[in-house]
Enzyme design. Structure first.
Site, short mmCIF file in Angstrom:
data_model
loop_
_atom_site.label_atom_id
_atom_site.label_comp_id
_atom_site.label_asym_id
_atom_site.label_seq_id
_atom_site.Cartn_x
_atom_site.Cartn_y
_atom_site.Cartn_z
N CYS A 201 0.83 -1.21 0.00
CA CYS A 201 0.00 0.00 0.00
C CYS A 201 0.86 1.26 0.00
O CYS A 201 1.01 1.93 1.01
CB CYS A 201 -0.95 0.02 1.18
SG CYS A 201 -2.23 1.30 1.01
N CYS A 379 -5.78 2.17 -4.94
CA CYS A 379 -5.28 2.81 -3.73
C CYS A 379 -6.23 3.94 -3.35
O CYS A 379 -6.17 5.02 -3.94
CB CYS A 379 -3.88 3.35 -3.95
SG CYS A 379 -3.15 4.10 -2.47
#
Length: 450
Positions: A201, A379
């Site tokens: 991430c 994201c």
């Protein structure tokens, strides 16, 4: 938290909410949990390594394919965590307890749970070794062992977390310290870091920065705060469209970004952080902090790095389109432990799981895989306690957006999707093998059928 009903006027979001409700109702018919860990047999048709997102998702899918008793998952942990929510935990918007379920409840019924660690991979002999030296053979192997946090590569850590004013949203034991550091902030530098390694991430290191900015404004402390983002990268984000939007936010909120700066040491008793200038090797900068959020260096798990399945950098070496191993045709990889050239996120795992499902089905029939993974990942860039930029893109760092509107804009609807809807989808659909990512939803929306 804003209720979901407040955003149902957005047609795509209204549909997604309906889709989630129907999907979870269907999935609830299949209560996927096993009893307790079992003694490992000597052989399984499918062996899944790792009980994270990729491992649980694929064990669900494979069990449907081959039936009960033929699939086993090797995982030592008692709990399974939905880690994407830790960004909000570190900012005080969610409770840590909301991110976890017991491992026995997420492992599918009929999949045997071997509660142990993987100690050695021996793909040449189609076997692995677990704790106490026990060997287990397999016909097919799925490697989903995740990524390794390496705080120890920063001098002064992890022991420095015993001190106040420092936290990290990347670890179960340090994420709540982020919130404590934010609450305790008085005045001075609030520093946020991005390491010089691949990470999971890649948007998370800056998400907590935007939330910290919002919290300090809300509590009247922002004018006495100097928010600093020191990143080893040369850009704020790898996709131009979203990078431009983030740069505007950074400018508007008076955030200081320093590129090519890598955290190498923390002096917690002095409240100082030491950064290496990557463009001038040997040159360092020491900055005092009132708050420090550390994103640790990361790398492949040792058992992967030291095995024949690894590439030169230590990651599971798979075909980027099929997820089949480049050398061993009965070995497959998914998620953070692989060398797939895309961001390491749960959304990527969802998309990969559908492709890998098809790949395995054809390999079992001695056919060549035809479906190709395009590198899709997502994201949700949290920019405030009620706003998200939903970045979606492919291998070529080109936007691959789901909704028929400009996703580079901050939106309340995307925040609610991130904070409230995606966890429901994760627990009730993805882990149970019913979610391939948003490809079908994207097609229907753009064809105007919804």
């Amino acid at each position: 938290m804003t209720p979901l009903v407040m955003v149902v006027s957005c047609r795509p979001i209204r549909f997604l909410g309906s889709f989630l409700q129907q999907g979870t109702q269907q999935a609830s018919k299949f209560q996927l949990h096993t009893g307790t860990p079992c003694a490992a047999k000597d052989y399984y048709e499918f062996l899944v390594l790792g009980g994270g997102s990729g491992g649980i998702t694929m064990s669900s899918r494979i069990k449907k394919k081959v039936g009960a008793g033929k699939v086993a998952i090797v995982e030592p942990s008692e709990k399974h965590f939905y880690q994407p929510i830790w960004t909000l935990v570190g900012a005080g918007a969610k409770k840590l307890s909301s991110s976890s379920r017991s491992m026995e409840k997420v492992i599918p019924s009929g999949v045997e749970w071997i509660k142990s660690r993987v100690r050695e991979l021996d793909p040449d002999k189609n076997r692995i070794r677990i704790d106490e030296g026990k060997e287990i053979a397999y016909k097919y192997l799925i490697i989903a062992l995740g990524i390794k946090l390496e705080f120890e590569k920063i001098k002064g850590l992890p022991e420095g977390f015993r001190y106040p004013k420092i936290g990290s949203n990347y670890s179960l034991v340090t994420v709540e310290k982020t919130w404590k550091a934010l609450q305790g902030f008085k005045e001075g530098n609030a520093i946020f870091t991005f390491p010089n390694t691949p990470i999971k991430c890649a948007g998370a290191p800056q998400k907590i920065m935007y939330l910290a900015d919002a919290y300090l404004r809300k509590t009247g402390k922002r004018e006495n705060a100097n928010i600093i983002f020191n990143t080893s990268l040369g850009a704020i984000f790898g996709v131009k469209k979203y990078a431009e939007a983030l740069e505007e936010i950074i400018k508007a909120r008076n955030i200081n970004v320093n590129y090519r700066q890598n955290l190498i040491e923390v002096l917690p008793e002095k409240h100082e952080a030491v950064f290496e200038d990557l463009d001038n090797p040997g040159k360092t900068n020491v900055i005092s902090y009132e708050m420090l959020h550390v994103t640790p260096p990361m790398g492949p798990p040792d058992v992967v790095k030291d095995s024949p399945v690894a590439d030169a950098a230590g990651w599971v070496d798979v075909n980027k389109e099929t997820l089949q191993h480049q050398k061993y045709p009965n070995v497959f990889g998914i998620g953070d432990c692989t060398n797939l050239p895309t961001s390491k996120t749960a959304a990527a795992v969802a998309a990969q799981s559908g492709i890998l499902d098809h790949t395995i089905s054809l390999v079992m029939k001695n056919k060549k895989p035809v479906k190709k993974y395009n590198g899709y990942t997502s994201c949700p860039l949290v920019t405030n306690y009620n706003r998200v930029i939903l970045a979606e893109f492919d291998y070529n760092a080109q936007p691959l957006e789901t909704f028929p509107f400009d996703q580079s804009k901050e939106r309340l609807s995307m925040y609610i999707m991130k904070a409230d809807m995606m966890p429901i989808l994760y627990w009730n659909a993805m882990l149970k093998g019913y979610w391939n990512g948003p490809a079908r939803l994207r097609s229907l929306l753009h064809l105007g059928r919804l």
